[in-house]
Every structure is written in structure tokens, then in C-alpha cells.
Design an enzyme around this catalytic site. Structure first.
Site, short mmCIF file in Angstrom:
data_model
loop_
_atom_site.label_atom_id
_atom_site.label_comp_id
_atom_site.label_asym_id
_atom_site.label_seq_id
_atom_site.Cartn_x
_atom_site.Cartn_y
_atom_site.Cartn_z
N ALA A 118 31.33 40.34 23.57
CA ALA A 118 31.13 41.17 24.89
C ALA A 118 31.68 40.27 26.12
O ALA A 118 31.91 39.03 25.84
CB ALA A 118 29.37 41.15 25.21
N LYS A 119 31.69 40.85 27.29
CA LYS A 119 32.55 39.96 28.40
C LYS A 119 31.86 40.93 29.88
O LYS A 119 31.79 42.08 29.47
CB LYS A 119 33.81 40.11 28.33
CG LYS A 119 34.23 38.89 29.32
CD LYS A 119 34.41 37.51 28.44
CE LYS A 119 34.58 36.31 29.40
NZ LYS A 119 35.08 35.08 28.53
#
Ligand code: NAD
Length: 429
Positions: A118-119
Site C-alpha cells: 500500500a502507499k
């Protein structure tokens, strides 16, 4: 199959060959021949599972209201909760965050952490905000993405222009909203809020450890080796310091404030003090200033890009004198440059293993938070080195077996793990 049912490219982004998502897609295409029967699942990797765009309005100190665009992308959650940093930078876009989230999926699988990828990010220049404005923006962003983050669902961490203080505000905001003290919701926190010893320098340490292994394999002696580093923030400065301690000379450094050079190597204590006081390497008295573009021509053995994506272009790849490139940054090399470096016999330790030290110690931090039992810095570093060296060895064997680059080998090891999990879980419904 009906031709209208073949996968259509995503309509939300318009990647080019050198843009972050375009670079990532090309890297995935290159690994397909090594995936065997798992190749039927590869489309999973070419689209994020979930992408959230949020409006982040805050009241400025002078009473005006400002709006910022924020993102949190969960690329793949097959192997565990989402994990990846949060970036505050004016160039942040959905496409960039998608690519950074995807690289986190690959990286976490490459070192076998029980995480997906994720980011997040906010499109903002944080240097233009007061401390109070920065806090309000961080808290509002955390509330907005609070519907998808959590200690068991998605765990943010620091990235460009975010730090332990920002993680503390994120942890506090999430905790207030849930009526808990949720230390495990973010990593990279201050030590007395459940942070881990060794986390701040972990990414730089991983760059050094993988770099030392790679140097040994190509008979490059670290003592006296000449190092050029782009980006002197969390990652670049820690990596440079460790190479310096190993006897290498840091001869060139570049950041957003300028480029500096010293043929005899910088005095690292002086340079670190200068950066702390002035916010960057520009104006450092112990070096000569250099034109930014000349950085890529510097006579060096090791080049460490540790700033932003897309820095090593085809043209710069033709010019570099380095024998070894250590990707501290995420996505610093565009695919055409990758090919040129390979043709020139320049070894690249790719981001998806080289800079995995940070998320590895973030994992340690998360585990320590759940067990409420904290390890010494020595324990952290010993475990980190063991994981990084073991992961790199496995990747190297894969590269040798298939005669492919370390990047494609890292993707092969990681994508096999991700897609095996995908296959074993099966498609719902
Ligand atoms: P940071 O904010 O601490 O430092 C960023 C550095 O990049 C600064 O020195 C800045 O001056 C420099 N920079 C920014 N724009 C530049 C430009 N146009 N030209 C040259 N230099 C420029 O960020 P960081 O945490 O050190 O992250 C650096 C890179 O490492 C990013 O690609 C990030 O995604 C990656 N990374 C960070 C971590 C981590 O734990 N912090 C982990 C893995 C990967």
C-alpha cells in the site's frame, strides 16, 4: 473468450514508458515468462485492489481554507494487511501512489514479510506550511483514510517528507477516532510511542548491507570505493554514513538544494551537521559546488539514487561511471535505462530488495507493538541483516538460474509468492 472480455487498460491513469506506473507495468511484463502456471493470475498485479482519493481541507493560520488532494492505495492484500509509506510532495499523483503501492507489494513479498502493498500521499509542499498547519493536514488526512487503514488492515509509515512526528499525529488521530491507543496502526513512530530502535536508519542500513553483498560478488573493495549519492534525507544520509564507516569515500551528493563534490571524500560529521542546520547539502564548505547535471558524470564506483523516481534516464545510464547502482529510492531507474546499465555490465541492486530494510524494521516494530515487548538495537540489526542477506541470496540464485537481472529475479521470487497466495485463497465469490 469474447474479445470484449479481455482486460482493458485502467481508465484512471495514463502511463508512459518512463512514468512510475508505466515502469512498473513493464517490470511485471518482464517477469511473466518465469511465472509458470501462475501467469494466468498476472493481471491481478496490474491493477490496484483499492484506491481512495480524499479531499483534505484545513484552516490555515491566517484564517483562509486550503484544500489538498490525498491518496491511499492498497495494491494487493493477498499475503496480509497493506503496508507502505505516506509521502508529502507537490508532485504526488494517483499514478505515482499506485506505482509506489505496487512496488511495496513486490518488496514485502521479496523479503517474505506477511504484508500486502500500500502507499499514500498528499499533493502538497510541506515546507510552505507552519507546524500547526502540518499537524492539522496530517490529522485530517488520517481521519479521511481512517476508513481503510488500521493495525490489521493497512499500516502507514514514513516516506519522503514525513517523519516520526507525523507518524505520532497519525497514530493519535486514529486512536482518538477509535477510542483506543492503537500503536500498531503506523510504524516509524517515536520510540516512547511504540517505535522501534533502529527504524530511522533501517532503510539506509539495508542499502548498505545489500550493497556490501553485491560488491563482494563483483570483487569491488569497499575500502577506498568512491560513492555518489542523490538524496541526502533519511535513506541517502544513513547509507552514506555506513559506507563511509566501511572505508568508502563519499565524493558527490545531490539534493533539492544543490550538488556538491570533493575528490578526497566528505567529512561526514561536518556534512551531517551542515544538512541539519541548513536543510540540505547546498552551500557545504567542505566541498565544491557542481552543476546538477554533472552529478551523473562523476567518477565513482557506487551510485546510490535515494531521492525520487525516474532519475536514471537512458541518457544518464550511458554516462555513469559507476560499477554498482544501489537503488535506495523507489523507482529511480526507467526501463530503457535499466537495459543500458545491463548492457554496460553495471550491476543494479533494485529498489524492491535494496531499500527493503525500512519496511523490515517496520514489521519488527509492528510485531513488538502487538507483543508489548521491545528488542534491543543489536537484536534489531542482527535480524535485519539476516533477512536482507537471506532474501538477496535467494534472488541471486534465481537470477543465476534464469540468467536474468536482479530486478526481474526479485519480481520472479516476489510475484510467485503473491500469486500463489492469490491462487490458494481463490477468487471470491
Ligand atoms: P526524505 O524526505 O528524508 O529525503 C528525500 C531526499 O531527496 C532529500 O535529501 C531531498 O532533498 C532529495 N530530493 C528531493 N527532490 C530532489 C530532486 N529533485 N533532486 C535531488 N534530490 C531531491 O525521504 P527518504 O525517506 O529518504 O526517501 C527517499 C527515497 O527513498 C524515496 O524514493 C522513498 O520512497 C524511498 N524509500 C524510503 C524509505 C524510508 O524508510 N524512509 C523506505 C524505502 C524507500
Amino acid at each position: 473468450m469474447n474479445s470484449t472480455l479481455t482486460p482493458m487498460p485502467l481508465s484512471s491513469v495514463h502511463p508512459t514508458p518512463d512514468s512510475p506506473w508505466g515502469t512498473y507495468l513493464m517490470q511485471v511484463d518482464r517477469v511473466v515468462p518465469y511465472l509458470g502456471h501462475l501467469a494466468r493470475w498476472v493481471e491481478t498485479l496490474k491493477r490496484p485492489k483499492r484506491a481512495l482519493i480524499v479531499d483534505v481541507p484545513i484552516e490555515l493560520d491566517d484564517g483562509r481554507v486550503a484544500h489538498f488532494e490525498g491518496f491511499r492505495v492498497q495494491h494487493n492484500l493477498s499475503r496480509g494487511p497493506g503496508k507502505g509509506g505516506v509521502r508529502f510532495h507537490p508532485d504526488v499523483t494517483l499514478e505515482e501512489v499506485m506505482a509506489l503501492a505496487a512496488w511495496m507489494s513486490v518488496k514485502n513479498a521479496a523479503v517474505n514479510l506477511p504484508y500486502g502493498g500500500a502507499k499514500g500521499g498528499i499533493r502538497v509542499d510541506p515546507a510552505l506550511l507552519s507546524r500547526k498547519e502540518l499537524e492539522r493536514m496530517t490529522r485530517r488526512y488520517t481521519s479521511e483514510i481512517g476508513i481503510i487503514i488500521g493495525p490489521h488492515s493497512d499500516i502507514p509509515a514514513p516516506d519522503v517528507n514525513t517523519n516520526p512526528q507525523i507518524m505520532a499525529w497519525m497514530m493519535d488521530t486514529y486512536s482518538m477516532n477509535t477510542g483506543t491507543t492503537a500503536t500498531g496502526v503506523v510504524t516509524g513512530k517515536p520510540i516512547h510511542l511504540g517505535g522501534s530502535l533502529g527504524r530511522v536508519k533501517a532503510t539506509g542500513r539495508g542499502v548498505f548491507v545489500t550493497g556490501r553483498e553485491a560488491a563482494r560478488r563483483i570483487d569491488l573493495e569497499l575500502t577506498g570505493a568512491r560513492v555518489a549519492v542523490q538524496g541526502f534525507g533519511n535513506v541517502g544520509s544513513a547509507a552514506a554514513e555506513l559506507f563511509n564507516q566501511a572505508g568508502s569515500k563519499i565524493v558527490a551528493a545531490q539534493d533539492h538544494t544543490g550538488t556538491i563534490y570533493n575528490d578526497r571524500g566528505f567529512d561526514m560529521a561536518d556534512l551531517t551537521a551542515h544538512v541539519k542546520e541548513h536543510g540540505g547539502v547546498g552551500g557545504f564548505k567542505g566541498a565544491e559546488p557542481m552543476k546538477d547535471e554533472e552529478f551523473w558524470d562523476v567518477a565513482c564506483d557506487i551510485l546510490i539514487p535515494a531521492a525520487l523516481e525516474g532519475q536514471i534516464t537512458a541518457e544518464r545510464a550511458r554516462r555513469t561511471k559507476a560499477k554498482l547502482v544501489l537503488e535506495g529510492a523507489n523507482g529511480p531507474t526507467v526501463p530503457s535505462a535499466d537495459d543500458i546499465l545491463a548492457e554496460r555490465g553495471i550491476l543494479v541492486v533494485p529498489d524492491v530488495i535494496c531499500n527493503a530494510g525500512g519496511v523490515t524494521v517496520s514489521y519488527f516494530e509492528w510485531v513488538q507493538d502487538f507483543s508489548s515487548f521491545f528488542w534491543t538495537e543489536d537484536e534489531i540489526n542482527v535480524r535485519l541483516d539476516k533477512i536482507m542477506i537471506g532474501a538477496l541470496r535467494r534472488i541471486w540464485d534465481t537470477a543465476d538460474r534464469h540468467r536474468i537481472t536482479l530486478r526481474t529475479a526479485t519480481f520472479a521470487v516476489a510475484c510467485e509468492r503473491i500469486l500463489t497466495a492469490r491462487e490458494e485463497r481463490g477468487l471470491y465469490p
